[in-house]
Design a protein around this motif. Sequence first.
Motif, PDB file in Angstrom:
ATOM      1  N   GLY A  84     -42.806 -60.789   7.049  1.00 60.36           N
ATOM      2  CA  GLY A  84     -42.147 -59.527   7.350  1.00 60.36           C
ATOM      3  C   GLY A  84     -40.894 -59.252   6.552  1.00 60.36           C
ATOM      4  N   HIS A  85     -40.497 -60.179   5.690  1.00 57.20           N
ATOM      5  CA  HIS A  85     -39.293 -59.993   4.890  1.00 57.20           C
ATOM      6  C   HIS A  85     -39.678 -59.672   3.448  1.00 57.20           C
ATOM      7  CE1 HIS A  85     -36.862 -61.411   8.193  1.00 57.20           C
ATOM      8  NE2 HIS A  85     -37.565 -62.538   8.240  1.00 57.20           N
ATOM      9  N   SER A  86     -38.979 -58.735   2.855  1.00 58.53           N
ATOM     10  CA  SER A  86     -39.275 -58.296   1.495  1.00 58.53           C
ATOM     11  C   SER A  86     -38.746 -59.296   0.476  1.00 58.53           C
ATOM     12  CB  SER A  86     -38.648 -56.920   1.241  1.00 58.53           C
ATOM     13  OG  SER A  86     -38.875 -56.516  -0.087  1.00 58.53           O
ATOM     14  N   VAL A  87     -39.654 -59.781  -0.388  1.00 54.15           N
ATOM     15  CA  VAL A  87     -39.272 -60.672  -1.480  1.00 54.15           C
ATOM     16  C   VAL A  87     -39.204 -59.885  -2.789  1.00 54.15           C
ATOM     17  CG1 VAL A  87     -39.888 -62.755  -2.777  1.00 54.15           C
ATOM     18  CG2 VAL A  87     -40.319 -62.645  -0.311  1.00 54.15           C
ATOM     19  N   LEU A  88     -40.207 -59.034  -3.027  1.00 49.64           N
ATOM     20  CA  LEU A  88     -40.227 -58.139  -4.181  1.00 49.64           C
ATOM     21  C   LEU A  88     -40.549 -56.741  -3.682  1.00 49.64           C
ATOM     22  CD1 LEU A  88     -42.294 -60.365  -6.660  1.00 49.64           C
ATOM     23  CD2 LEU A  88     -39.821 -59.961  -6.733  1.00 49.64           C
ATOM     24  N   HIS A  89     -39.847 -55.742  -4.203  1.00 49.24           N
ATOM     25  CA  HIS A  89     -40.049 -54.390  -3.691  1.00 49.24           C
ATOM     26  C   HIS A  89     -40.167 -53.368  -4.821  1.00 49.24           C
ATOM     27  CE1 HIS A  89     -39.792 -50.901  -1.106  1.00 49.24           C
ATOM     28  NE2 HIS A  89     -38.763 -50.448  -1.811  1.00 49.24           N
ATOM     29  N   ASP A  90     -41.327 -52.721  -4.886  1.00 50.29           N
ATOM     30  CA  ASP A  90     -41.562 -51.565  -5.755  1.00 50.29           C
ATOM     31  C   ASP A  90     -41.136 -51.829  -7.202  1.00 50.29           C
ATOM     32  OD1 ASP A  90     -42.532 -49.025  -6.209  1.00 50.29           O
ATOM     33  OD2 ASP A  90     -40.586 -48.061  -5.864  1.00 50.29           O
ATOM     34  N   ILE A  91     -41.704 -52.879  -7.801  1.00 51.49           N
ATOM     35  CA  ILE A  91     -41.350 -53.271  -9.164  1.00 51.49           C
ATOM     36  C   ILE A  91     -42.367 -52.727 -10.162  1.00 51.49           C
ATOM     37  CG2 ILE A  91     -41.190 -55.263 -10.721  1.00 51.49           C
ATOM     38  CD1 ILE A  91     -39.798 -56.772  -8.526  1.00 51.49           C
ATOM     39  N   LEU A 120     -26.963 -58.298  -9.567  1.00 48.13           N
ATOM     40  CA  LEU A 120     -27.686 -59.562  -9.530  1.00 48.13           C
ATOM     41  C   LEU A 120     -27.125 -60.502  -8.478  1.00 48.13           C
ATOM     42  CD1 LEU A 120     -28.276 -60.346 -13.315  1.00 48.13           C
ATOM     43  CD2 LEU A 120     -29.993 -59.771 -11.599  1.00 48.13           C
ATOM     44  N   ARG A 121     -25.833 -60.433  -8.260  1.00 49.66           N
ATOM     45  CA  ARG A 121     -25.192 -61.339  -7.302  1.00 49.66           C
ATOM     46  C   ARG A 121     -25.279 -60.839  -5.872  1.00 49.66           C
ATOM     47  NH1 ARG A 121     -19.889 -62.364 -11.119  1.00 49.66           N
ATOM     48  NH2 ARG A 121     -20.770 -64.052 -12.368  1.00 49.66           N
ATOM     49  N   SER A 122     -25.548 -59.540  -5.693  1.00 53.43           N
ATOM     50  CA  SER A 122     -25.584 -58.958  -4.362  1.00 53.43           C
ATOM     51  C   SER A 122     -26.805 -59.421  -3.596  1.00 53.43           C
ATOM     52  CB  SER A 122     -25.598 -57.428  -4.447  1.00 53.43           C
ATOM     53  OG  SER A 122     -25.806 -56.868  -3.169  1.00 53.43           O
ATOM     54  N   LYS A 123     -26.583 -59.922  -2.399  1.00 56.94           N
ATOM     55  CA  LYS A 123     -27.691 -60.347  -1.533  1.00 56.94           C
ATOM     56  C   LYS A 123     -27.612 -59.645  -0.174  1.00 56.94           C
ATOM     57  CE  LYS A 123     -28.340 -64.884  -3.623  1.00 56.94           C
ATOM     58  NZ  LYS A 123     -28.488 -66.340  -3.394  1.00 56.94           N
ATOM     59  N   LYS A 124     -26.878 -58.532  -0.142  1.00 54.65           N
ATOM     60  CA  LYS A 124     -26.679 -57.842   1.123  1.00 54.65           C
ATOM     61  C   LYS A 124     -27.861 -56.946   1.474  1.00 54.65           C
ATOM     62  CE  LYS A 124     -21.647 -57.794   0.680  1.00 54.65           C
ATOM     63  NZ  LYS A 124     -20.435 -56.938   0.604  1.00 54.65           N
ATOM     64  N   GLU A 125     -28.649 -56.544   0.471  1.00 52.15           N
ATOM     65  CA  GLU A 125     -29.709 -55.576   0.719  1.00 52.15           C
ATOM     66  C   GLU A 125     -30.848 -56.149   1.543  1.00 52.15           C
ATOM     67  OE1 GLU A 125     -31.059 -53.810  -2.844  1.00 52.15           O
ATOM     68  OE2 GLU A 125     -29.074 -53.330  -3.589  1.00 52.15           O
ATOM     69  N   ARG A 126     -31.172 -57.451   1.289  1.00 47.49           N
ATOM     70  CA  ARG A 126     -32.316 -58.052   1.972  1.00 47.49           C
ATOM     71  C   ARG A 126     -32.005 -59.481   2.327  1.00 47.49           C
ATOM     72  NH1 ARG A 126     -34.119 -54.831  -1.897  1.00 47.49           N
ATOM     73  NH2 ARG A 126     -35.637 -53.249  -1.334  1.00 47.49           N
ATOM     74  N   ARG A 127     -32.506 -59.931   3.487  1.00 49.92           N
ATOM     75  CA  ARG A 127     -32.379 -61.326   3.866  1.00 49.92           C
ATOM     76  C   ARG A 127     -33.514 -62.100   3.217  1.00 49.92           C
ATOM     77  NH1 ARG A 127     -33.978 -64.482   8.315  1.00 49.92           N
ATOM     78  NH2 ARG A 127     -34.955 -62.690   9.315  1.00 49.92           N
ATOM     79  N   VAL A 128     -33.174 -63.147   2.484  1.00 50.86           N
ATOM     80  CA  VAL A 128     -34.184 -63.892   1.740  1.00 50.86           C
ATOM     81  C   VAL A 128     -34.843 -64.904   2.644  1.00 50.86           C
ATOM     82  CG1 VAL A 128     -34.587 -65.411  -0.237  1.00 50.86           C
ATOM     83  CG2 VAL A 128     -32.818 -63.642  -0.356  1.00 50.86           C
ATOM     84  N   PRO A 129     -36.186 -64.905   2.751  1.00 50.12           N
ATOM     85  CA  PRO A 129     -36.877 -65.852   3.614  1.00 50.12           C
ATOM     86  C   PRO A 129     -36.700 -67.282   3.126  1.00 50.12           C
ATOM     87  CG  PRO A 129     -38.432 -64.678   2.231  1.00 50.12           C
ATOM     88  CD  PRO A 129     -37.094 -64.010   2.051  1.00 50.12           C
ATOM     89  N   ARG A 130     -36.731 -68.237   4.068  1.00 48.48           N
ATOM     90  CA  ARG A 130     -36.523 -69.643   3.750  1.00 48.48           C
ATOM     91  C   ARG A 130     -37.492 -70.152   2.702  1.00 48.48           C
ATOM     92  NH1 ARG A 130     -33.758 -73.477   6.253  1.00 48.48           N
ATOM     93  NH2 ARG A 130     -33.409 -72.094   8.008  1.00 48.48           N
ATOM     94  N   ALA A 131     -38.761 -69.721   2.772  1.00 56.85           N
ATOM     95  CA  ALA A 131     -39.763 -70.202   1.829  1.00 56.85           C
ATOM     96  C   ALA A 131     -39.405 -69.832   0.405  1.00 56.85           C
ATOM     97  CB  ALA A 131     -41.150 -69.643   2.177  1.00 56.85           C
TER      98      ALA A 131
END
Length: 255
Positions: free
Chosen positions: A24-31, A238-249
């Motif tokens: 349910g978490h986005s890893v890649l979006h609309d590339i 590139l450094r911003s990680k606020k947009e999406r929570r990165v899944p543990r995997a």
Amino acid sequence: MRHLVDSENNTHISAKNLSFYYNGHSVLHDINFRVKRGEYLGIVGPNGSGKTTLIKIILGLLSPKSGSIEVMDDLKSRIGYVPQYISETISQFPATVIEIVQTGRTAIRGILGRFSVDDARAVENAVQVSGIKHLLKRRLDELSGGERQKVFIARALATEPLILILDEPDAGVDFISQEAFYDFVSRLHKKLGLTVVLVSHDIDTVVREADSVMCINHTLVCYERADSFVKEKYLEKLRSKKERRVPRAEKNSHA
């Protein structure tokens, strides 16, 4: 969805509205992107940004959740792949250099297939181009990090690819060996006309070595020529990680 593209087409890899989700978490979006035949592309992004996931989708190991990926011709015989940390992972494997390079033919002839004249020719060419003939009888654990990386590239070249994918190939390699390694890759690119995809966290290396730079941080930040790339312009994104929570995997995959 993954499609195959005619090798005569000038495009070797193409992504259209590509997205991938994990739990349910986005890893890649609309590339969206196109890699041209003979291009040397560097892919950069922070850990967990989706780089390794993208490579796995190109290789057909993962399928997009939406959108599509198009790869030229037969995936098994046309893409040479050197995975992340492979040199460290199997450095203690009890095999000689020639035995390692010969395994590059397995994807083509199958595990039970007999080693043919064509296989021998492909291995010999890969060894010659990689400049490792003097290492053939040595064991992998007797080699330096830079030498081991050349062996694994020779293994990839034994598949007679038109696309060579290198995922963090300089991991565990000292600085002097890194410079020699990238000179080697550059010569391969020019001599064989390979389409090279280099995945790295080191923006400076990518800008110096590649023709073009793709920056991803779950979405496509930019894709432009290396000689016009301005690092400072994209560092914040590139450094911003606020947009999406990165899944543990994804974090554990060193993407």
